[in-house]
Write a protein that holds these residues in place. Structure first.
Motif, PDB file in Angstrom:
ATOM      1  N   TYR A  66       5.166   7.262 -13.674  1.00  0.00           N
ATOM      2  CA  TYR A  66       4.981   6.154 -14.610  1.00  0.00           C
ATOM      3  C   TYR A  66       5.372   6.586 -16.021  1.00  0.00           C
ATOM      4  N   GLY A  67       5.059   7.834 -16.351  1.00  0.00           N
ATOM      5  CA  GLY A  67       5.500   8.355 -17.634  1.00  0.00           C
ATOM      6  C   GLY A  67       7.011   8.432 -17.727  1.00  0.00           C
ATOM      7  N   LYS A  68       7.642   8.755 -16.600  1.00  0.00           N
ATOM      8  CA  LYS A  68       9.106   8.857 -16.603  1.00  0.00           C
ATOM      9  C   LYS A  68       9.764   7.512 -16.832  1.00  0.00           C
ATOM     10  N   ILE A  69       9.275   6.471 -16.143  1.00  0.00           N
ATOM     11  CA  ILE A  69       9.901   5.161 -16.328  1.00  0.00           C
ATOM     12  C   ILE A  69       9.586   4.593 -17.718  1.00  0.00           C
ATOM     13  N   ALA A  70       8.429   4.982 -18.287  1.00  0.00           N
ATOM     14  CA  ALA A  70       8.096   4.510 -19.626  1.00  0.00           C
ATOM     15  C   ALA A  70       8.995   5.142 -20.686  1.00  0.00           C
TER      16      ALA A  70
ATOM     17  N   GLY B  78       4.836  14.969  -5.834  1.00  0.00           N
ATOM     18  CA  GLY B  78       6.064  15.593  -5.359  1.00  0.00           C
ATOM     19  C   GLY B  78       7.300  14.941  -5.958  1.00  0.00           C
ATOM     20  N   ASN B  79       8.454  15.398  -5.511  1.00  0.00           N
ATOM     21  CA  ASN B  79       9.718  14.903  -6.042  1.00  0.00           C
ATOM     22  C   ASN B  79      10.419  13.931  -5.103  1.00  0.00           C
ATOM     23  N   ILE B  80       9.807  13.654  -3.965  1.00  0.00           N
ATOM     24  CA  ILE B  80      10.364  12.685  -3.033  1.00  0.00           C
ATOM     25  C   ILE B  80       9.272  11.702  -2.644  1.00  0.00           C
ATOM     26  N   ILE B  81       9.689  10.513  -2.189  1.00  0.00           N
ATOM     27  CA  ILE B  81       8.721   9.488  -1.776  1.00  0.00           C
ATOM     28  C   ILE B  81       8.086   9.887  -0.454  1.00  0.00           C
TER      29      ILE B  81
ATOM     30  N   ASP C 184      10.021   7.472  -8.845  1.00  0.00           N
ATOM     31  CA  ASP C 184      10.027   6.573  -9.993  1.00  0.00           C
ATOM     32  C   ASP C 184      10.420   5.148  -9.594  1.00  0.00           C
ATOM     33  N   LEU C 185      11.204   5.019  -8.518  1.00  0.00           N
ATOM     34  CA  LEU C 185      11.548   3.689  -8.021  1.00  0.00           C
ATOM     35  C   LEU C 185      10.325   2.997  -7.428  1.00  0.00           C
ATOM     36  N   ALA C 186       9.452   3.784  -6.795  1.00  0.00           N
ATOM     37  CA  ALA C 186       8.196   3.215  -6.310  1.00  0.00           C
ATOM     38  C   ALA C 186       7.328   2.759  -7.477  1.00  0.00           C
ATOM     39  N   ALA C 187       7.333   3.530  -8.568  1.00  0.00           N
ATOM     40  CA  ALA C 187       6.565   3.148  -9.750  1.00  0.00           C
ATOM     41  C   ALA C 187       7.100   1.848 -10.346  1.00  0.00           C
ATOM     42  N   ILE C 188       8.427   1.687 -10.367  1.00  0.00           N
ATOM     43  CA  ILE C 188       9.019   0.432 -10.861  1.00  0.00           C
ATOM     44  C   ILE C 188       8.605  -0.723  -9.975  1.00  0.00           C
ATOM     45  N   SER C 189       8.577  -0.486  -8.667  1.00  0.00           N
ATOM     46  CA  SER C 189       8.166  -1.541  -7.738  1.00  0.00           C
ATOM     47  C   SER C 189       6.724  -1.962  -8.006  1.00  0.00           C
ATOM     48  N   VAL C 190       5.872  -1.002  -8.338  1.00  0.00           N
ATOM     49  CA  VAL C 190       4.483  -1.332  -8.662  1.00  0.00           C
ATOM     50  C   VAL C 190       4.414  -2.183  -9.924  1.00  0.00           C
ATOM     51  N   VAL C 191       5.307  -1.927 -10.884  1.00  0.00           N
ATOM     52  CA  VAL C 191       5.359  -2.759 -12.093  1.00  0.00           C
ATOM     53  C   VAL C 191       5.687  -4.204 -11.726  1.00  0.00           C
ATOM     54  N   PHE C 192       6.649  -4.390 -10.806  1.00  0.00           N
ATOM     55  CA  PHE C 192       6.983  -5.735 -10.355  1.00  0.00           C
ATOM     56  C   PHE C 192       5.778  -6.388  -9.668  1.00  0.00           C
TER      57      PHE C 192
ATOM     58  N   ILE D 108       0.834  -1.211   0.000  1.00  0.00           N
ATOM     59  CA  ILE D 108       0.000   0.000   0.000  1.00  0.00           C
ATOM     60  C   ILE D 108       0.863   1.253   0.000  1.00  0.00           C
ATOM     61  N   VAL D 109       1.924   1.246   0.802  1.00  0.00           N
ATOM     62  CA  VAL D 109       2.807   2.405   0.882  1.00  0.00           C
ATOM     63  C   VAL D 109       3.494   2.657  -0.458  1.00  0.00           C
ATOM     64  N   VAL D 110       4.026   1.591  -1.064  1.00  0.00           N
ATOM     65  CA  VAL D 110       4.700   1.740  -2.354  1.00  0.00           C
ATOM     66  C   VAL D 110       3.722   2.198  -3.426  1.00  0.00           C
ATOM     67  N   LEU D 111       2.528   1.624  -3.430  1.00  0.00           N
ATOM     68  CA  LEU D 111       1.522   1.996  -4.421  1.00  0.00           C
ATOM     69  C   LEU D 111       1.143   3.462  -4.279  1.00  0.00           C
ATOM     70  N   GLY D 112       0.919   3.895  -3.035  1.00  0.00           N
ATOM     71  CA  GLY D 112       0.573   5.300  -2.829  1.00  0.00           C
ATOM     72  C   GLY D 112       1.706   6.237  -3.187  1.00  0.00           C
TER      73      GLY D 112
END
Length: 266
Positions: free
Chosen positions: A52-56, A37-40, A234-242, A27-31
């Motif tokens: 998500y656009g950045k990692i794409a 913002g620019n920080i997690i 963006d690292l959280a977004a990658i984690s959501v992809v996993f 839940i934390v990673v997804l949120g």
């Protein structure tokens, strides 16, 4: 005496706490992946899909993800025939030194990953093939192969030997019996094991870290290299992809085998 209602409340409270504990990191990673913002941060600072656009659009991340998919595919392709034959043999046949063979086949799983990784690094280094994709797939297969063997063995143990005898009595040669009787009977284990092998290889980090270089870095290693400097959303977004990949595998497992059958086979 404790009333049935009290017992029910206590059980459901405990179940709720367990579910909350297990789901909290996701839940934390997804949120955090949807923050503007620019920080997690959690709760997220606004809502945005920019990460998500950045990692794409990140060529490096796309390349690392494709290499991870290639590693997972190589691992699965190798594991299916090797793990299937080993699982069937261990479940069906009285093999000489069977116990020793079982220990040997499960040895990669019992050795610490760092030990296996260093050993594989030295072996592939001596062979002069470090820095390629396929050795990483082979290494991931070697380390995770017990999962494939366990899955197939569980299915093969439930195979009725009379079915193979009936096929033989009807004149079917051993190869035809294997492909038309034995293999279909153990297919739930083959599917379960292959999907597990795929997702485990996709997420393999430690061995990949030891076997990759700058040209063949996989996505878990790419994430590790990134968090050594700064942790961005963006690292959280990658984690959501996993997480999404794992969810797709579970959905396929339920669709093709059934989670109830898979869990009973364990």
């Amino acid at each position: 005496m404790t009333s049935p209602l009290s017992k029910t409340i206590v059980i459901w409270v405990m179940v709720g706490l367990v579910l909350l504990t297990l789901s909290a990191p996701t839940i934390v990673v997804l949120g955090a992946s949807f923050t503007s913002g620019n920080i997690i941060t959690f709760p997220p600072d606004g809502f945005s899909l920019q990460w998500y656009g950045k990692i794409a659009s990140d060529v490096g991340l796309r390349g690392a993800f494709m290499r991870s998919l290639a590693v997972a595919a190589i691992t699965t392709v190798i594991a299916i025939p090797v793990g299937t034959l080993a699982g069937i043999a261990l479940a069906k046949y009285a093999i000489k030194f069977e116990r020793s063979l079982q220990v040997y086949l499960l040895l990669p799983f019992t050795i610490p990953l760092i030990g296996s990784g260093i050993g594989l690094m030295l072996f592939f280094g001596q062979a002069g093939i470090l820095g390629q994709i396929w050795p990483i797939g082979v290494a991931a297969c070697v380390i995770n192969l017990p999962f494939m063997i366990w899955a197939v063995t569980a299915s093969a143990a439930n195979l009725d030997p009379d079915l193979e005898l009936a096929a033989a009595n009807c004149g079917a040669p051993p190869i035809a019996t294997f492909f038309h009787v034995t293999l279909p009977a153990v297919m739930p284990g083959v599917i379960s094991g292959s999907l597990l092998m795929f997702i485990l290889a996709l997420n393999e980090f430690l061995v990949s870290l030891l076997l990759t270089d700058a040209r063949t870095v996989t996505l878990p290693v790419q994430i590790y290299n990134s968090i050594r400097s700064i942790i961005t959303p963006d690292l959280a977004a990658i984690s959501v992809v996993f997480i999404a990949c794992a969810a797709i595998v579970i959905a396929l497992l339920d669709r093709l085998v059934g989670l109830d059958i898979f869990l009973k086979s364990k």
